[in-house]
Design an enzyme around this catalytic site. Structure first.
Site, PDB file in Angstrom:
ATOM      1  CE  LYS A  76      -9.276  -2.230   3.464  1.00  0.00           C
ATOM      2  NZ  LYS A  76      -8.192  -1.470   2.734  1.00  0.00           N
ATOM      3  CD1 TRP A 103      -2.541  -2.193   1.444  1.00  0.00           C
ATOM      4  CD2 TRP A 103      -2.996  -0.729  -0.103  1.00  0.00           C
ATOM      5  NE1 TRP A 103      -3.597  -2.466   0.996  1.00  0.00           N
ATOM      6  CE2 TRP A 103      -3.954  -1.976  -0.225  1.00  0.00           C
ATOM      7  CE3 TRP A 103      -3.225   0.126  -1.329  1.00  0.00           C
ATOM      8  CZ2 TRP A 103      -5.081  -2.155  -1.043  1.00  0.00           C
ATOM      9  CZ3 TRP A 103      -4.267  -0.079  -2.155  1.00  0.00           C
ATOM     10  CH2 TRP A 103      -5.033  -1.174  -2.053  1.00  0.00           C
ATOM     11  CG  ASP A 118      -3.458   4.231   3.779  1.00  0.00           C
ATOM     12  OD1 ASP A 118      -4.257   4.176   4.287  1.00  0.00           O
ATOM     13  OD2 ASP A 118      -2.946   3.890   2.607  1.00  0.00           O
TER      14      ASP A 118
HETATM   15  C1  PLP Z   1      -7.831  -1.038   1.563  1.00  0.00           C
HETATM   16  C2  PLP Z   1      -6.693  -0.206   1.501  1.00  0.00           C
HETATM   17  C3  PLP Z   1      -6.312   1.101   0.377  1.00  0.00           C
HETATM   18  C4  PLP Z   1      -7.283   1.280  -0.632  1.00  0.00           C
HETATM   19  O1  PLP Z   1      -8.687   1.570  -0.311  1.00  0.00           O
HETATM   20  P1  PLP Z   1      -9.537   1.796  -1.383  1.00  0.00           P
HETATM   21  O2  PLP Z   1     -10.845   2.401  -0.503  1.00  0.00           O
HETATM   22  O3  PLP Z   1      -9.886   0.678  -2.123  1.00  0.00           O
HETATM   23  O4  PLP Z   1      -8.860   2.829  -2.367  1.00  0.00           O
HETATM   24  C5  PLP Z   1      -5.257   1.807   0.863  1.00  0.00           C
HETATM   25  N1  PLP Z   1      -4.414   1.736   1.735  1.00  0.00           N
HETATM   26  C6  PLP Z   1      -4.604   0.620   2.770  1.00  0.00           C
HETATM   27  C7  PLP Z   1      -3.525   0.711   3.738  1.00  0.00           C
HETATM   28  C8  PLP Z   1      -5.786  -0.137   2.647  1.00  0.00           C
HETATM   29  O5  PLP Z   1      -5.911  -0.968   3.769  1.00  0.00           O
END
Ligand code: PLP
Length: 361
Positions: A197, A103, A173
């Site tokens: 999540k 990521w 993030d």
């Molecule tokens: C799931 C995830 C993303 C991507 O999320 P989207 O909403 O599908 O764009 C980005 N960073 C992390 C750490 C994630 O777990």
């Protein structure tokens, strides 16, 4: 009662049964209005109340200081990968990024399309099984911000410490570990998280941004991607994802009922301890992550013999345990144990793993 399987999906992921039931009960008739919340204008007094209450509950949970804006946006965390440099970086400025896995590398690749990016540290030397320690970081002078990923959802590594970046804005993030335990918002410039999540259904990304970082977007930044525009319009410059926002609000209330983030932290800590302790007690399952950097939310593990993977997954499903297949880039298994996954579910998984190891070891 409807039968609910144990769900270890990585995202979109499990939601609390009681919250799903509440949404179900309100679906045809929200608060006696004879229609659902997703069938009314986002500009109606009723909806604005729902939106404001969700923000207030999130502020209460995370103790968000008053000099931070909370934005409810679309495009997922992936759109933030572009939105952050567009909003925070002037044309010739540079930003520092920490590479801890898939990521963070996606964030780096996207930012590179827009700006000058310096990778200040990488977990590559550790095969991404560990987080590079702060003394390995080579932060640049005059960086506009430092970006990192607090929990690598695919690799299963998580920061167990807060980066020190002096007065450079720290951007995180936090998609897969937000609300899993307390977080000191005041240490950050920007915190962002896709909803699917730990926050609610997909279609929503929450951005918590310190006010002095607003108004720095490039002139070329599209209106829809400009944080200041979003802030000035209370995240309603255009039609927001009203149902996802409403549902996130129900999750925030549920978290408060659980006792807030200190309480959920205790449960999450016990869940991950039960799982890692068992994995470490047997040769049959392997988690290769440096113990201090092991994720509390996403637990990847391999079986000693990958020929058993298919049988493992089939038998798991027969036992009511779903979505344990690892990410296609990693293989093996992954148990995502977000807030809505109960201790009971984790114990059921460990019981199953024990039985399977006995039968096939
Ligand atoms: C799931 C995830 C993303 C991507 O999320 P989207 O909403 O599908 O764009 C980005 N960073 C992390 C750490 C994630 O777990």
């Amino acid at each position: 009662m409807t039968k609910r399987n144990f769900n270890f999906a990585a995202g979109p992921a499990a939601l609390p049964t009681s919250v799903l039931e509440q949404a179900q009960a309100e679906l045809l008739d929200w608060h006696g209005k004879g229609m659902s919340i997703m069938e009314i204008s986002h500009r109606s007094a009723d909806y604005i109340e729902v939106a404001k209450q969700a923000e207030q509950d999130l502020r209460d949970l995370l103790l968000i200081p008053s000099n931070y804006k909370v934005l409810f946006l679309q495009g997922g965390a992936s759109q933030q990968f572009a939105q952050i440099p567009l909003n925070l970086l002037a044309e010739k400025q540079q930003a520092d990024y920490i590479d801890t896995g898939i990521w963070s590398r996606k964030a780096i690749d996207e930012a590179k399309k827009i700006a000058n990016i310096h990778v200040a540290a990488s977990g590559k030397a550790y095969d991404y099984f560990a987080i590079p320690t702060q003394d390995e970081w080579q932060l640049s002078k005059g960086a506009a911000y430092v970006h990192y990923t607090s929990n690598e959802t695919i690799g299963g590594v998580q920061f167990d410490w807060l980066p020190a970046v002096a007065d450079v804005p720290l951007v995180v993030d936090a998609s897969s570990d937000i609300l899993s335990r307390p977080l000191d918002v005041s240490k950050y410039g920007v915190i962002y998280a896709g909803a699917q999540k730990n926050i609610g259904p997909s279609g929503l990304v929450v951005v918590i941004i310190r006010e002095d970082l607003l108004g720095k977007a490039r002139t070329s930044c599209p209106t829809m991607l400009n944080y200041q525009v979003a802030a000035e319009h209370d995240s309603m410059f255009n039609t927001p994802p009203t149902f996802a926002w409403y549902f996130a609000g129900l999750i925030f209330k549920w978290l408060k009922q659980q006792g807030g983030l200190e309480a959920i932290k205790k449960i999450n800590e016990e869940k991950k301890n039960v799982l890692y302790t068992y994995i470490d007690s047997t040769e049959f399952y392997i988690n290769p992550i440096n113990p201090a950097n092991r994720s509390w939310m996403n637990v990847p593990f391999r079986l000693i013999d990958e020929k058993l993977d298919k049988i493992f997954l089939a038998k798991a499903e027969a036992n009511g345990l779903f979505n344990l297949k690892g990410h296609r880039s990693v293989g093996g298994m992954r148990a995502s144990i977000y807030n809505a996954v109960t201790l009971e579910a984790v114990k059921a998984l460990v019981d199953f793993m024990k039985t399977f190891a006995k039968e096939h070891g």
